[in-house]
Scaffold this motif. Structure first.
Motif, PDB file in Angstrom:
ATOM      1  N   ASN A 161       9.133   5.001  -1.515  1.00  0.00           N
ATOM      2  CA  ASN A 161       9.287   6.382  -1.386  1.00  0.00           C
ATOM      3  C   ASN A 161       8.862   7.109   0.085  1.00  0.00           C
ATOM      4  O   ASN A 161       8.544   8.266   0.146  1.00  0.00           O
ATOM      5  CB  ASN A 161       9.620   7.716  -2.357  1.00  0.00           C
ATOM      6  CG  ASN A 161       8.100   8.128  -2.598  1.00  0.00           C
ATOM      7  OD1 ASN A 161       7.395   6.997  -2.190  1.00  0.00           O
ATOM      8  ND2 ASN A 161       7.224   9.002  -3.668  1.00  0.00           N
ATOM      9  N   ARG A 162       8.475   6.007   1.240  1.00  0.00           N
ATOM     10  CA  ARG A 162       7.582   6.318   2.486  1.00  0.00           C
ATOM     11  C   ARG A 162       8.322   7.355   3.387  1.00  0.00           C
ATOM     12  O   ARG A 162       8.201   7.812   3.841  1.00  0.00           O
ATOM     13  CB  ARG A 162       7.321   5.022   2.601  1.00  0.00           C
ATOM     14  CG  ARG A 162       6.791   5.466   3.991  1.00  0.00           C
ATOM     15  CD  ARG A 162       6.113   4.055   4.736  1.00  0.00           C
ATOM     16  NE  ARG A 162       6.370   2.772   3.620  1.00  0.00           N
ATOM     17  CZ  ARG A 162       5.974   1.985   4.109  1.00  0.00           C
ATOM     18  NH1 ARG A 162       6.501   1.050   5.714  1.00  0.00           N
ATOM     19  NH2 ARG A 162       6.535   0.646   3.269  1.00  0.00           N
ATOM     20  N   ASP A 195       2.666   4.065  -8.980  1.00  0.00           N
ATOM     21  CA  ASP A 195       4.283   3.725  -9.126  1.00  0.00           C
ATOM     22  C   ASP A 195       4.451   3.237 -10.346  1.00  0.00           C
ATOM     23  O   ASP A 195       5.525   3.650 -11.526  1.00  0.00           O
ATOM     24  CB  ASP A 195       4.949   2.702  -8.350  1.00  0.00           C
ATOM     25  CG  ASP A 195       4.923   3.749  -6.972  1.00  0.00           C
ATOM     26  OD1 ASP A 195       4.951   4.915  -6.664  1.00  0.00           O
ATOM     27  OD2 ASP A 195       5.568   3.189  -6.009  1.00  0.00           O
ATOM     28  N   ALA A 212       2.955   9.350   0.385  1.00  0.00           N
ATOM     29  CA  ALA A 212       4.092   8.042   0.503  1.00  0.00           C
ATOM     30  C   ALA A 212       2.759   6.618   0.365  1.00  0.00           C
ATOM     31  O   ALA A 212       3.097   5.752  -0.459  1.00  0.00           O
ATOM     32  CB  ALA A 212       3.957   7.758   1.619  1.00  0.00           C
ATOM     33  N   ARG A 213       1.203   7.522  -0.447  1.00  0.00           N
ATOM     34  CA  ARG A 213       0.408   5.780  -1.058  1.00  0.00           C
ATOM     35  C   ARG A 213       0.964   5.966  -2.117  1.00  0.00           C
ATOM     36  O   ARG A 213       1.462   5.998  -3.139  1.00  0.00           O
ATOM     37  CB  ARG A 213      -1.049   6.835  -0.872  1.00  0.00           C
ATOM     38  CG  ARG A 213      -1.633   6.229   1.033  1.00  0.00           C
ATOM     39  CD  ARG A 213      -1.162   5.206   1.570  1.00  0.00           C
ATOM     40  NE  ARG A 213      -2.217   5.034   2.558  1.00  0.00           N
ATOM     41  CZ  ARG A 213      -1.978   3.856   3.144  1.00  0.00           C
ATOM     42  NH1 ARG A 213      -1.324   2.807   2.855  1.00  0.00           N
ATOM     43  NH2 ARG A 213      -3.490   3.916   4.370  1.00  0.00           N
ATOM     44  N   ARG A 214       0.388   4.634  -2.179  1.00  0.00           N
ATOM     45  CA  ARG A 214       0.554   4.368  -3.718  1.00  0.00           C
ATOM     46  C   ARG A 214      -0.682   4.315  -4.577  1.00  0.00           C
ATOM     47  O   ARG A 214      -0.439   4.069  -6.406  1.00  0.00           O
ATOM     48  CB  ARG A 214       1.177   2.644  -3.597  1.00  0.00           C
ATOM     49  CG  ARG A 214       1.761   1.851  -4.589  1.00  0.00           C
ATOM     50  CD  ARG A 214       2.624   1.073  -4.630  1.00  0.00           C
ATOM     51  NE  ARG A 214       4.036   0.727  -4.685  1.00  0.00           N
ATOM     52  CZ  ARG A 214       4.498  -0.066  -3.976  1.00  0.00           C
ATOM     53  NH1 ARG A 214       4.203  -1.703  -4.482  1.00  0.00           N
ATOM     54  NH2 ARG A 214       5.546   0.291  -4.409  1.00  0.00           N
ATOM     55  N   ASN A 215      -1.547   3.870  -3.969  1.00  0.00           N
ATOM     56  CA  ASN A 215      -3.151   2.863  -4.620  1.00  0.00           C
ATOM     57  C   ASN A 215      -3.539   4.495  -5.186  1.00  0.00           C
ATOM     58  O   ASN A 215      -3.492   5.753  -3.933  1.00  0.00           O
ATOM     59  CB  ASN A 215      -4.147   3.084  -3.979  1.00  0.00           C
ATOM     60  CG  ASN A 215      -5.289   1.951  -4.815  1.00  0.00           C
ATOM     61  OD1 ASN A 215      -6.148   3.380  -5.276  1.00  0.00           O
ATOM     62  ND2 ASN A 215      -5.919   0.601  -4.162  1.00  0.00           N
ATOM     63  N   ALA A 217       8.931  10.552   2.465  1.00  0.00           N
ATOM     64  CA  ALA A 217       7.977  11.287   2.308  1.00  0.00           C
ATOM     65  C   ALA A 217       7.656  11.948   3.711  1.00  0.00           C
ATOM     66  O   ALA A 217       6.578  12.758   4.443  1.00  0.00           O
ATOM     67  CB  ALA A 217       6.905  10.374   2.126  1.00  0.00           C
ATOM     68  N   ASP A 235      -2.029   2.161  -9.520  1.00  0.00           N
ATOM     69  CA  ASP A 235      -0.573   2.760  -9.126  1.00  0.00           C
ATOM     70  C   ASP A 235      -0.117   3.277  -9.199  1.00  0.00           C
ATOM     71  O   ASP A 235       0.062   2.775 -10.719  1.00  0.00           O
ATOM     72  CB  ASP A 235       0.075   0.878  -8.130  1.00  0.00           C
ATOM     73  CG  ASP A 235      -0.837  -0.305  -7.404  1.00  0.00           C
ATOM     74  OD1 ASP A 235      -1.955   0.814  -7.043  1.00  0.00           O
ATOM     75  OD2 ASP A 235      -0.246  -1.189  -7.588  1.00  0.00           O
ATOM     76  N   LEU A 293      -6.565   6.234  -2.288  1.00  0.00           N
ATOM     77  CA  LEU A 293      -6.003   6.696  -0.933  1.00  0.00           C
ATOM     78  C   LEU A 293      -5.574   7.894  -1.381  1.00  0.00           C
ATOM     79  O   LEU A 293      -5.422   8.425  -0.306  1.00  0.00           O
ATOM     80  CB  LEU A 293      -5.102   5.622  -0.647  1.00  0.00           C
ATOM     81  CG  LEU A 293      -5.306   4.420  -0.810  1.00  0.00           C
ATOM     82  CD1 LEU A 293      -5.047   2.916   0.381  1.00  0.00           C
ATOM     83  CD2 LEU A 293      -6.025   3.969   0.250  1.00  0.00           C
ATOM     84  N   ALA A 332       0.252  -1.351   0.271  1.00  0.00           N
ATOM     85  CA  ALA A 332       0.237  -0.052   0.336  1.00  0.00           C
ATOM     86  C   ALA A 332       1.034   1.717   0.111  1.00  0.00           C
ATOM     87  O   ALA A 332       0.199   2.177  -0.417  1.00  0.00           O
ATOM     88  CB  ALA A 332      -1.049  -0.155   1.105  1.00  0.00           C
ATOM     89  N   ASP A 333       1.814   1.374   0.690  1.00  0.00           N
ATOM     90  CA  ASP A 333       2.800   2.357   0.802  1.00  0.00           C
ATOM     91  C   ASP A 333       3.756   2.020  -0.443  1.00  0.00           C
ATOM     92  O   ASP A 333       4.970   0.721  -0.683  1.00  0.00           O
ATOM     93  CB  ASP A 333       3.433   2.258   1.853  1.00  0.00           C
ATOM     94  CG  ASP A 333       2.235   2.969   2.830  1.00  0.00           C
ATOM     95  OD1 ASP A 333       1.708   3.465   2.853  1.00  0.00           O
ATOM     96  OD2 ASP A 333       2.683   2.780   4.481  1.00  0.00           O
ATOM     97  N   SER A 334       4.594   3.009  -1.034  1.00  0.00           N
ATOM     98  CA  SER A 334       5.213   3.038  -2.254  1.00  0.00           C
ATOM     99  C   SER A 334       6.762   3.162  -1.274  1.00  0.00           C
ATOM    100  O   SER A 334       6.642   3.116  -0.128  1.00  0.00           O
ATOM    101  CB  SER A 334       5.259   4.615  -3.103  1.00  0.00           C
ATOM    102  OG  SER A 334       5.446   5.205  -2.816  1.00  0.00           O
TER     103      SER A 334
END
Lengths: 199, 125
Positions: free
Chosen positions: A113-114, B94, B23-26, A117, B92, B29, A109-111
């Motif tokens: 580059n958390r 990304d 920070a989120r990918r979806n 961020a 996503d 979100l 769910a987190d990419s």
């Protein structure tokens, strides 16, 4: 961080009349609801379960509605409940369903580059909180007197001073509605055939 | 009430939303985090309106307008995300790297129905 804010402002603004170390009931309620709101917001942006993120967003937005009530802006509080809790979250849940979001925890769910961020967010939070506390440490909101955000007051100012932006906003909403319909319509045979015919 | 309470809460909520956006990918979100940021701005508007005792209540009127524009934004944003998901099979952010610089375009996994994404006639005409 609110605790450090309290301490700093109490040390700095000890000469102010209402006194920082004896907060009123409204301030205590605001602080508690604000902590709950902030916690829900943090869970919203950090949880691994996508649907839970939407449901925690409900808690955060509802907490903000309570804060509006504590700031005597009751009409905006109910608008917040109606639009955000009633429609925006439902739209988000529909979006999650239509994009086939997984029900269980999704580890990606987190990419990647958390941490960047997190650094940016913490730096921004530090800078903003420092500036805000430094600027408004001796400023007090007078919540007594007539209610400033009741439905009567809001309706009067909205339809006396803000009529033109209000109407423009309704046109904007109509345009957004049509745009969303056009975007999300499936390009079926009838649609393409009609478009080909038009061309 | 001390003005620092709503101002600090709004600043922290804004930064929470900022973290979520980065920070989120979806994509959905990310939209939720944008909503958090907009709500932080609304809280600031209402607090300063109550503090200033504005006679035309510009802060509250702007808050109502912001809420309406946020509703429009979430509708358009979700429509765009749904269309991207339908064309690419993913939402996503990304993986949507077609316009990335200095790299060959990665082959996208077309699990979506293979409707060729012809340029839409509104754009082409």
């Amino acid at each position: 961080m609110i605790g450090t804010t309290l301490a700093a402002a109490a040390a700095a603004g000890s000469g102010a009349s209402p006194g920082f170390l004896s907060p009123s009931g409204v301030e205590i309620a605001f602080l508690l609801v604000g902590l709950a709101t902030l916690g829900a917001a943090v869970v919203t942006v950090t949880t691994k379960q996508l649907v839970h993120a939407a449901l925690w967003l409900v808690v955060a937005l509802g907490g903000i509605a309570v804060e509006y009530l504590l700031l005597t802006a009751e009409f905006i509080a109910w608008v917040q409940v109606l639009i955000y809790l009633g429609s925006v979250v439902v739209l988000l849940l529909f979006g999650l369903m239509l994009t086939k979001a997984p029900i269980g925890p999704s580890p990606d769910a987190d990419s990647g580059n958390r941490w960047v961020a997190l650094g940016v967010a913490v730096a921004a939070a530090g800078a903003l909180v420092w500036v805000v506390v430094d600027a408004f440490r001796t400023t007090w909101i007078d919540l007594d007197g007539p209610v400033q955000g009741s439905t009567a007051v809001s309706g009067e100012i909205l339809f006396r001073h803000w009529v033109l932006p209000f109407e423009a906003l309704s046109v904007l909403l109509l345009a957004a509605l049509i745009g969303a319909i056009v975007l999300s319509r499936k390009n079926g045979d009838t649609g393409t055939a009609r478009q080909e015919g038009k061309r | 009430m001390h003005l620092a309470y709503p101002a600090v809460l709004a600043a922290l909520l804004f930064c929470t939303g900022l973290y979520g956006v980065l920070a989120r990918r979806n994509a959905i979100l990310v939209l939720m985090s944008v909503e958090l940021m907009l709500n932080a701005v609304n809280l600031n508007l209402v607090a300063f309106d109550v503090w200033l005792r504005d006679t035309v209540h510009a802060g509250q009127a702007l808050t109502l307008f912001t809420i309406a524009i946020a509703a429009a934004e979430i509708g358009i944003g979700l429509a765009i995300v749904l269309m991207v998901y339908r064309n690419r099979g993913t939402s996503d952010v990304d993986r949507l790297r077609d316009t990335v610089e200095g790299r060959e375009p990665a082959p996208t996994s077309d699990s979506a129905p293979a409707e060729p994404t012809a340029p839409r006639p509104e754009v082409a005409a």
